[in-house]
Motif scaffolding. Structure first.
Motif, mmCIF file in Angstrom:
data_model
loop_
_atom_site.group_PDB
_atom_site.id
_atom_site.type_symbol
_atom_site.label_atom_id
_atom_site.label_comp_id
_atom_site.label_asym_id
_atom_site.label_seq_id
_atom_site.Cartn_x
_atom_site.Cartn_y
_atom_site.Cartn_z
ATOM 1 N N ILE A 118 82.704 -24.687 -59.862
ATOM 2 C CA ILE A 118 81.444 -25.316 -60.279
ATOM 3 C C ILE A 118 80.273 -24.350 -60.156
ATOM 4 C CG2 ILE A 118 80.734 -26.349 -58.084
ATOM 5 C CD1 ILE A 118 80.685 -28.155 -61.426
ATOM 6 N N ILE A 119 80.322 -23.467 -59.178
ATOM 7 C CA ILE A 119 79.258 -22.487 -59.007
ATOM 8 C C ILE A 119 79.271 -21.475 -60.152
ATOM 9 C CG2 ILE A 119 78.313 -20.741 -57.443
ATOM 10 C CD1 ILE A 119 78.177 -23.631 -56.401
ATOM 11 N N GLY A 120 80.455 -21.191 -60.689
ATOM 12 C CA GLY A 120 80.588 -20.230 -61.781
ATOM 13 C C GLY A 120 79.913 -20.664 -63.069
ATOM 14 N N THR A 121 79.574 -21.933 -63.177
ATOM 15 C CA THR A 121 78.884 -22.427 -64.366
ATOM 16 C C THR A 121 77.549 -21.714 -64.570
ATOM 17 O OG1 THR A 121 79.920 -24.569 -64.001
ATOM 18 C CG2 THR A 121 78.066 -24.526 -65.513
ATOM 19 N N PHE A 122 76.965 -21.230 -63.484
ATOM 20 C CA PHE A 122 75.662 -20.583 -63.568
ATOM 21 C C PHE A 122 75.715 -19.186 -64.188
ATOM 22 C CE2 PHE A 122 75.170 -23.534 -59.916
ATOM 23 C CZ PHE A 122 74.319 -24.419 -60.543
ATOM 24 N N ILE A 123 76.929 -18.647 -64.387
ATOM 25 C CA ILE A 123 77.044 -17.368 -65.072
ATOM 26 C C ILE A 123 77.984 -17.447 -66.269
ATOM 27 C CG2 ILE A 123 76.482 -15.947 -63.078
ATOM 28 C CD1 ILE A 123 79.526 -15.353 -62.881
ATOM 29 N N SER A 124 78.465 -18.636 -66.573
ATOM 30 C CA SER A 124 79.433 -18.790 -67.660
ATOM 31 C C SER A 124 78.778 -18.651 -69.032
ATOM 32 C CB SER A 124 80.104 -20.160 -67.573
ATOM 33 O OG SER A 124 80.928 -20.366 -68.703
ATOM 34 N N PRO A 125 79.329 -17.797 -69.885
ATOM 35 C CA PRO A 125 78.780 -17.690 -71.240
ATOM 36 C C PRO A 125 79.094 -18.916 -72.100
ATOM 37 C CG PRO A 125 80.657 -16.231 -70.978
ATOM 38 C CD PRO A 125 80.382 -16.828 -69.634
ATOM 39 N N SER B 111 73.912 -11.354 -61.123
ATOM 40 C CA SER B 111 74.227 -12.568 -60.377
ATOM 41 C C SER B 111 75.685 -12.728 -59.979
ATOM 42 C CB SER B 111 73.825 -13.792 -61.205
ATOM 43 O OG SER B 111 72.473 -13.729 -61.555
ATOM 44 N N PHE B 112 76.591 -11.999 -60.631
ATOM 45 C CA PHE B 112 78.017 -12.260 -60.430
ATOM 46 C C PHE B 112 78.442 -12.216 -58.964
ATOM 47 C CE2 PHE B 112 82.422 -10.802 -60.100
ATOM 48 C CZ PHE B 112 83.054 -11.844 -60.744
ATOM 49 N N TRP C 141 79.563 -15.427 -56.728
ATOM 50 C CA TRP C 141 80.932 -15.457 -56.215
ATOM 51 C C TRP C 141 80.927 -15.531 -54.682
ATOM 52 C CZ3 TRP C 141 85.178 -11.266 -57.352
ATOM 53 C CH2 TRP C 141 86.437 -11.817 -57.112
ATOM 54 N N GLY C 142 80.057 -14.785 -54.049
ATOM 55 C CA GLY C 142 79.927 -14.842 -52.589
ATOM 56 C C GLY C 142 79.509 -16.216 -52.112
ATOM 57 N N PHE C 143 78.576 -16.841 -52.831
ATOM 58 C CA PHE C 143 78.144 -18.195 -52.475
ATOM 59 C C PHE C 143 79.288 -19.184 -52.642
ATOM 60 C CE2 PHE C 143 75.870 -22.200 -53.617
ATOM 61 C CZ PHE C 143 75.336 -22.439 -52.363
#
Length: 108
Positions: free
Chosen positions: A57-64, A87-88, A92-94
């Motif tokens: 769900i956090i990956g949505t913030f960098i998803s193209p 941001s990657f 990812w760390g978060f």
């Protein structure tokens, strides 16, 4: 011996997976398959899904593939490539920190 831990691996790799899979592909194709595999090894289905969702769900913030991200970047005048490069690792760390927190507070 790695199969019962597959949901942990996919959860930890949720942010990089979000760069190559859309949210729909992840939720409706990848997650049901992995959930069926790990539940056969005695893993609770909700635990498996929680771990994979936290990681993804956090990956949505960098998803193209996220329209909201394109809108936000367009309104702010930024480029997606620069955003992902910057941001990657933070995102990812978060994501990994949230998975660790889920373990610590007993959600999974």
């Amino acid at each position: 011996a790695i199969i019962p831990e597959l949901h942990l691996i996919v959860g930890a790799l949720g942010v990089p997976l979000e760069l190559v899979l859309s949210t729909d592909a992840t939720y409706f194709a990848l997650y049901p398959i992995i959930e069926q595999i790990v539940t056969g090894y005695g893993v609770d289905a909700t635990v498996a899904i929680y771990l994979m969702m936290i990681g993804n769900i956090i990956g949505t913030f960098i998803s193209p593939f996220s329209p909201a991200l394109w809108l936000a970047l367009g309104l702010s005048g930024l480029e997606i490539g620069k955003h992902i490069r910057y941001s990657f690792l933070w995102i990812w760390g978060f994501s990994l920190a949230l998975i660790a927190a889920a373990f610590l507070i007993g959600i999974v």
